[in-house]
Scaffold this active site. Sequence first.
Site, PDB file in Angstrom:
ATOM      1  N   ASP A  98     -67.008   1.967-116.433  1.00  0.00           N
ATOM      2  CA  ASP A  98     -68.350   0.700-116.493  1.00  0.00           C
ATOM      3  C   ASP A  98     -68.979   0.687-117.494  1.00  0.00           C
ATOM      4  O   ASP A  98     -69.628   1.290-118.500  1.00  0.00           O
ATOM      5  CB  ASP A  98     -68.992  -0.042-115.251  1.00  0.00           C
ATOM      6  CG  ASP A  98     -69.916   0.823-114.388  1.00  0.00           C
ATOM      7  OD1 ASP A  98     -70.174   1.702-115.308  1.00  0.00           O
ATOM      8  OD2 ASP A  98     -70.332   1.388-113.780  1.00  0.00           O
ATOM      9  N   ASN A 110     -77.611   0.532-102.594  1.00  0.00           N
ATOM     10  CA  ASN A 110     -76.679  -0.197-101.489  1.00  0.00           C
ATOM     11  C   ASN A 110     -74.984   0.476-101.576  1.00  0.00           C
ATOM     12  O   ASN A 110     -74.196  -0.648-100.908  1.00  0.00           O
ATOM     13  CB  ASN A 110     -76.908  -2.020-102.204  1.00  0.00           C
ATOM     14  CG  ASN A 110     -75.723  -1.345-103.475  1.00  0.00           C
ATOM     15  OD1 ASN A 110     -75.477  -0.407-104.079  1.00  0.00           O
ATOM     16  ND2 ASN A 110     -76.031  -2.911-104.412  1.00  0.00           N
ATOM     17  N   HIS A 153     -74.037   0.864-104.001  1.00  0.00           N
ATOM     18  CA  HIS A 153     -72.228   0.450-104.871  1.00  0.00           C
ATOM     19  C   HIS A 153     -72.272   1.730-105.155  1.00  0.00           C
ATOM     20  O   HIS A 153     -72.431   3.011-105.670  1.00  0.00           O
ATOM     21  CB  HIS A 153     -72.329  -0.462-105.694  1.00  0.00           C
ATOM     22  CG  HIS A 153     -73.571   0.366-107.117  1.00  0.00           C
ATOM     23  ND1 HIS A 153     -74.744  -0.952-106.698  1.00  0.00           N
ATOM     24  CD2 HIS A 153     -73.873   1.259-107.920  1.00  0.00           C
ATOM     25  CE1 HIS A 153     -75.260  -0.230-108.241  1.00  0.00           C
ATOM     26  NE2 HIS A 153     -74.717   0.541-108.735  1.00  0.00           N
ATOM     27  N   GLU A 172     -69.891  -4.360-105.926  1.00  0.00           N
ATOM     28  CA  GLU A 172     -71.174  -4.308-105.106  1.00  0.00           C
ATOM     29  C   GLU A 172     -70.771  -4.727-103.437  1.00  0.00           C
ATOM     30  O   GLU A 172     -69.874  -5.221-103.206  1.00  0.00           O
ATOM     31  CB  GLU A 172     -71.547  -4.916-105.525  1.00  0.00           C
ATOM     32  CG  GLU A 172     -72.421  -5.229-106.974  1.00  0.00           C
ATOM     33  CD  GLU A 172     -73.654  -4.515-106.972  1.00  0.00           C
ATOM     34  OE1 GLU A 172     -74.172  -3.758-105.923  1.00  0.00           O
ATOM     35  OE2 GLU A 172     -74.021  -4.420-108.104  1.00  0.00           O
TER      36      GLU A 172
HETATM   37  C1  F6R Z   1     -72.727   4.421-113.409  1.00  0.00           C
HETATM   38  C2  F6R Z   1     -72.210   3.627-112.514  1.00  0.00           C
HETATM   39  C3  F6R Z   1     -73.877   3.258-111.097  1.00  0.00           C
HETATM   40  C4  F6R Z   1     -74.268   3.970-111.208  1.00  0.00           C
HETATM   41  C5  F6R Z   1     -74.926   4.259-109.728  1.00  0.00           C
HETATM   42  C6  F6R Z   1     -75.995   5.188-109.688  1.00  0.00           C
HETATM   43  O1  F6R Z   1     -71.609   3.848-114.748  1.00  0.00           O
HETATM   44  O2  F6R Z   1     -71.337   2.887-112.394  1.00  0.00           O
HETATM   45  O3  F6R Z   1     -71.889   3.366-109.957  1.00  0.00           O
HETATM   46  O4  F6R Z   1     -73.355   5.400-110.501  1.00  0.00           O
HETATM   47  O5  F6R Z   1     -75.538   3.147-109.982  1.00  0.00           O
HETATM   48  O6  F6R Z   1     -77.217   4.694-110.547  1.00  0.00           O
HETATM   49  P1  F6R Z   1     -78.219   5.934-111.046  1.00  0.00           P
HETATM   50  O7  F6R Z   1     -76.654   7.465-111.454  1.00  0.00           O
HETATM   51  O8  F6R Z   1     -79.228   6.393-112.146  1.00  0.00           O
HETATM   52  O9  F6R Z   1     -78.711   6.372-109.825  1.00  0.00           O
END
Ligand code: F6R
Length: 250
Positions: free
Chosen positions: A67, A136, A138, A143
Amino acid sequence: MRIYECADYRAMSRRAASLIAAQVVLNPEGVLGLATGSTPIGLYSQLVEWYKQGDLSFAGIRSVNLDEYLGLAPTHEQSYRYFMQQNLFDHIDIKPENTHVLNGLAADPDAECAAYDQLIRELGGVDLQLLGMGHNGHIAFNEPGDNFGLGTHVVSLSERTIDANQRFFESRDQVPRQALSMGIKSIMGARRILVVVSGEDKADAVCRAVTGPVTDQVPASVLQLHPDVTLVGDTAALSKLKEAGVPVCG
Ligand code: F6R
């Protein structure tokens, strides 16, 4: 789903890095799906160390990232392209033209997303997709409530995700509200998936994703339907899973 418990963040990072290294050694021209966020930083640093020691080469590897924020230039310090350069690409021998990150400045974001799905097809699909998990549930920027049937698409970030990402920006106002993201359909198309989770604040999401019903309210729960998922977490992140009686490997 295979679940590995590691004592702490460092051990989790080494274990996850070893699974990626194994993939690179077994398929040196394979396609890695990569993630940003805090969780993979330690594993990227471990991969860099092994590369520098001469134990690993990425010379034939192709990569696609999950992303990118919409509206951020690749040179913006909070863009995911910048993150990947800083944490991995600039320190290993992967060919720059073989690294692919969605363009956050694309004039036509929908066309950019369609071209990205086409690119993944042309690469032959993703061999190993790395994922973090949001509080959450995701995965990538998919989401709660998002359609499981989507490929790469434009997403609006939830308030909770904006809150979580605020720590990387000077103020909440500066956090982009939209992103380009591989969809659940793209992620589920990967041949293997590796999920990394760390910290007690992820324990609830991990437990719901693994033991709860498969629901769009917890996007990571869809991983229960994938045939080859490995989840590597530290003890804190797996705590609720263990309370629920789910067996984990050491
Ligand atoms: C990153 C991504 C997000 C993260 C998620 C967890 O490319 O797509 O879904 O993997 O937000 O983020 P951290 O590792 O910072 O807790």
